[in-house]
Scaffold this motif. Structure first.
Motif, PDB file in Angstrom:
ATOM      1  N   ALA A 271       0.820  -1.210   0.000  1.00  0.00           N
ATOM      2  CA  ALA A 271       0.000   0.000   0.000  1.00  0.00           C
ATOM      3  C   ALA A 271       0.858   1.267   0.000  1.00  0.00           C
ATOM      4  CB  ALA A 271      -0.942   0.000   1.207  1.00  0.00           C
ATOM      5  N   ILE A 272       1.910   1.304   0.821  1.00  0.00           N
ATOM      6  CA  ILE A 272       2.706   2.535   0.850  1.00  0.00           C
ATOM      7  C   ILE A 272       3.582   2.645  -0.405  1.00  0.00           C
ATOM      8  CG2 ILE A 272       2.578   2.888   3.353  1.00  0.00           C
ATOM      9  CD1 ILE A 272       5.367   1.878   3.669  1.00  0.00           C
ATOM     10  N   ALA A 273       4.002   1.495  -0.940  1.00  0.00           N
ATOM     11  CA  ALA A 273       4.787   1.531  -2.184  1.00  0.00           C
ATOM     12  C   ALA A 273       3.955   2.130  -3.314  1.00  0.00           C
ATOM     13  CB  ALA A 273       5.270   0.136  -2.547  1.00  0.00           C
ATOM     14  N   SER A 274       2.656   1.874  -3.310  1.00  0.00           N
ATOM     15  CA  SER A 274       1.787   2.404  -4.362  1.00  0.00           C
ATOM     16  C   SER A 274       1.657   3.931  -4.243  1.00  0.00           C
ATOM     17  CB  SER A 274       0.413   1.742  -4.313  1.00  0.00           C
ATOM     18  OG  SER A 274      -0.336   2.281  -3.239  1.00  0.00           O
ATOM     19  N   LYS A 275       2.053   4.472  -3.099  1.00  0.00           N
ATOM     20  CA  LYS A 275       2.039   5.938  -2.927  1.00  0.00           C
ATOM     21  C   LYS A 275       3.420   6.531  -3.175  1.00  0.00           C
ATOM     22  CE  LYS A 275      -2.204   5.744  -1.644  1.00  0.00           C
ATOM     23  NZ  LYS A 275      -3.269   6.223  -2.544  1.00  0.00           N
ATOM     24  N   GLY A 276       4.311   5.716  -3.734  1.00  0.00           N
ATOM     25  CA  GLY A 276       5.628   6.229  -4.097  1.00  0.00           C
ATOM     26  C   GLY A 276       6.644   6.202  -2.972  1.00  0.00           C
ATOM     27  N   ILE A 277       6.339   5.496  -1.888  1.00  0.00           N
ATOM     28  CA  ILE A 277       7.304   5.386  -0.787  1.00  0.00           C
ATOM     29  C   ILE A 277       8.075   4.083  -0.961  1.00  0.00           C
ATOM     30  CG2 ILE A 277       7.545   5.116   1.723  1.00  0.00           C
ATOM     31  CD1 ILE A 277       4.852   6.849   1.808  1.00  0.00           C
ATOM     32  N   LEU A 278       9.420   4.197  -0.922  1.00  0.00           N
ATOM     33  CA  LEU A 278      10.254   3.028  -1.164  1.00  0.00           C
ATOM     34  C   LEU A 278      10.211   2.075   0.035  1.00  0.00           C
ATOM     35  CD1 LEU A 278      12.135   1.897  -3.367  1.00  0.00           C
ATOM     36  CD2 LEU A 278      14.050   3.003  -2.185  1.00  0.00           C
ATOM     37  N   THR A 279      10.003   0.787  -0.241  1.00  0.00           N
ATOM     38  CA  THR A 279      10.045  -0.228   0.808  1.00  0.00           C
ATOM     39  C   THR A 279      10.945  -1.362   0.343  1.00  0.00           C
ATOM     40  OG1 THR A 279       8.165  -1.410  -0.112  1.00  0.00           O
ATOM     41  CG2 THR A 279       7.672   0.228   1.581  1.00  0.00           C
ATOM     42  N   ARG A 280      11.377  -2.155   1.297  1.00  0.00           N
ATOM     43  CA  ARG A 280      12.193  -3.315   0.947  1.00  0.00           C
ATOM     44  C   ARG A 280      11.235  -4.456   0.587  1.00  0.00           C
ATOM     45  NH1 ARG A 280      14.736  -7.782   4.113  1.00  0.00           N
ATOM     46  NH2 ARG A 280      13.257  -7.234   5.735  1.00  0.00           N
ATOM     47  N   ASN A 281      11.344  -5.002  -0.578  1.00  0.00           N
ATOM     48  CA  ASN A 281      10.462  -6.000  -1.205  1.00  0.00           C
ATOM     49  C   ASN A 281       8.954  -5.773  -1.026  1.00  0.00           C
ATOM     50  OD1 ASN A 281       9.846  -7.320   1.404  1.00  0.00           O
ATOM     51  ND2 ASN A 281      11.871  -8.248   1.202  1.00  0.00           N
TER      52      ASN A 281
END
Lengths: 281, 217
Positions: A271-281
């Motif tokens: 969910a946060i990756a879809s907002k452009g926040i980088l996450t690990r895997n």
């Protein structure tokens, strides 16, 4: 570029994983080792263990849990609760912790942070601040799981803690903790803006949009419990009969906690990756 | 039936992440000896130099235990050597931490502190983060401890100082922290060293220890 860390926080009482609301009313959820492994396998970026009664009753059964965990799980482990002196830090690090978090002992004796940072390195020392909002809108730091007023204003204390050598700050909203009504972004932002060490936001996560909201600020990590525990617990239902100690009523009733969504780490990261926040895997 | 386990000596100089390094080695089937004994270090089949904390304290401890020369002698034998975090920084000539402090001087270059801001953006120091390791052009990880690791893989970092090698050929990985690019791992003959913590970087980090094991004869 760096990934925002998702840190499951495990509150420990004796041999059990517990969870309360506003750091009070602890319910037993299961065995900490089971949850720790489950979170590791689901992509936890770090684990935070908090001995929630050590500060009050001088017990430290956490050490055994840490040493068993450190042999099997290869991510950073932060340990807090009842850390009072340099020997406490040394033994927790030897058990396998990478960082220690300190609240009560730091407020009672700020020089302790300085000594600890110079002996073990700033990056090992996490200052934990438990904040309660006052009727006039100011935030003050509390000790002993949000029970005791200190008169210290949160932002001032955070800056002081950084000067003394704390390498990271975890800021807990006691008002929001365990409620699922969202992070106190005003509180988190005021601390993150005031200091130059990494800041971990804690207290109040209850749904996916809460993460997006708090991560608009320059925070390095979020620490979360209920939102993950209430999902993970479904994995360990069969083991609940083996638990003996503590408040088991909630667990045995099989009730859900309605204000908090039950999510996995991967669901949060997606969910946060879809907002452009980088996450690990 | 006897199983001949590969063995590594982890230098125990009273500083750092000894146990997490030991656990990671054990997990990949590498037998560990924690030691500050000169002879044991000189005669080891492989060495890991771990470390967390201050550069100055670390060098003081190595000198007090009379370990600087045995470590250099070991490296000169050409047998596998792995430095982790502070154990990487110590290989350089000097650190600007608390005034210039001499290191082991095995790799040409210096250790510097992260700037407080870069391109008008606050740099939170220490960097405590999962960050990516990138492969420099013309570098092949296939023959190093990073064999099988994919470019831009995330590793766990926790540090305030970074290495600045003089020879570009020593650079094994580059990492970008808030647009600030620095060398996050080096290789130089039989020496591999990482600023990040493979033993805290999940199952992918363990792969690095497994690779290191395979370098041991």
């Amino acid at each position: 570029m760096i990934a925002t860390r998702i840190i499951p926080r495990l509150d420990i009482k004796g041999p059990n994983l517990v969870k309360g609301i506003h750091l009070e009313g602890l319910r037993v959820l299961g065995k900490p080792e089971d949850f720790a492994r489950y979170y590791y396998e689901n992509g936890a970026d770090e684990l935070m263990f908090m001995d929630v009664v050590a500060s009050l009753y001088e017990r430290n059964s956490l050490q055994d849990i840490i040493s068993r965990t450190a042999k099997e799980l290869f991510i950073p482990l932060t340990v807090g609760g009842g850390i009072r002196n340099l020997d406490n830090i040394k033994s927790v690090l030897r058990a396998g912790a990478d960082k220690v978090s300190i609240n009560t002992a730091a407020i009672k004796n700020p020089d302790f942070i300085k000594k600890a940072a110079s002996k073990f390195g700033s990056s090992t020392i996490v200052l934990a601040i438990e904040a309660i909002k006052q009727p006039d809108g100011k935030y003050f730091a509390y000790i002993d799981n949000g029970r005791e007023y200190t008169g210290l204003e949160v932002v001032e204390w955070a800056k002081r803690g950084e000067e003394l050598g704390a390498g990271e700050i975890v800021i807990t909203s006691v008002d929001r903790e365990g409620t699922g009504i969202g992070f106190d972004t005003e509180l988190i932002k005021s601390v993150a803006d005031a200091v130059s060490v990494p800041v971990i936001a804690h207290g109040g996560a209850g749904k996916l949009s809460d993460f997006e909201e708090v991560l608009k600020n320059d925070v390095s990590a979020v620490a979360i419990s209920s939102i993950l525990h209430y999902k993970a617990i479904t994995q360990f239902q069969s083991q609940k009969d083996k638990l003996e100690e503590g408040n088991l009523e909630f667990l045995k009733s099989g009730k859900k906690y309605s204000k908090i969504e039950a999510l996995t780490i991967q669901e949060i990261k997606t969910a946060i990756a879809s907002k452009g926040i980088l996450t690990r895997n | 039936m006897t199983v001949n386990l590969k063995q590594v000596v982890i230098v125990d100089y009273e500083l750092g992440n000894l146990f997490s390094v030991k656990h990671a080695c054990n997990k990949v089937g590498l037998e560990t000896i924690l030691s500050f004994d000169k002879r044991e270090i000189e005669n080891a089949s492989a060495i890991i130099l771990p470390g967390v904390g201050a550069f100055g304290d670390a060098m003081d401890n190595l000198n007090k235990l009379d370990l600087a020369e045995p470590i250099k002698d070991f490296i000169a034998t050409g047998k596998p050597f792995l430095g982790v975090c502070l154990g990487m920084q110590l290989l350089f000539e000097e650190s600007e931490e608390f005034g210039a402090k001499k290191g082991l001087g095995i790799v040409p270059g210096v250790i510097k502190k992260f700037p407080k801001e870069f391109r008008n953006k606050k740099m939170r120091v220490p960097q405590i983060a999962w960050n990516q390791i990138e492969k420099p052009e013309n570098v092949d990880w296939g023959t190093t401890a990073l064999k099988g690791i994919k470019d831009k893989e995330f590793m766990y970092f926790i540090h305030s100082f970074y290495a600045q090698p003089i020879d570009r050929s020593d650079i094994l990985t580059i990492t970008n922290y808030n647009d600030f690019e620095y060398c996050s791992a080096i290789h130089n003959k039989n020496v591999s060293a990482m600023q990040f913590h493979p033993e805290k970087s999940g199952e992918i980090g363990l792969k690095i220890y497994d690779n290191f094991k395979n370098l041991i004869v």
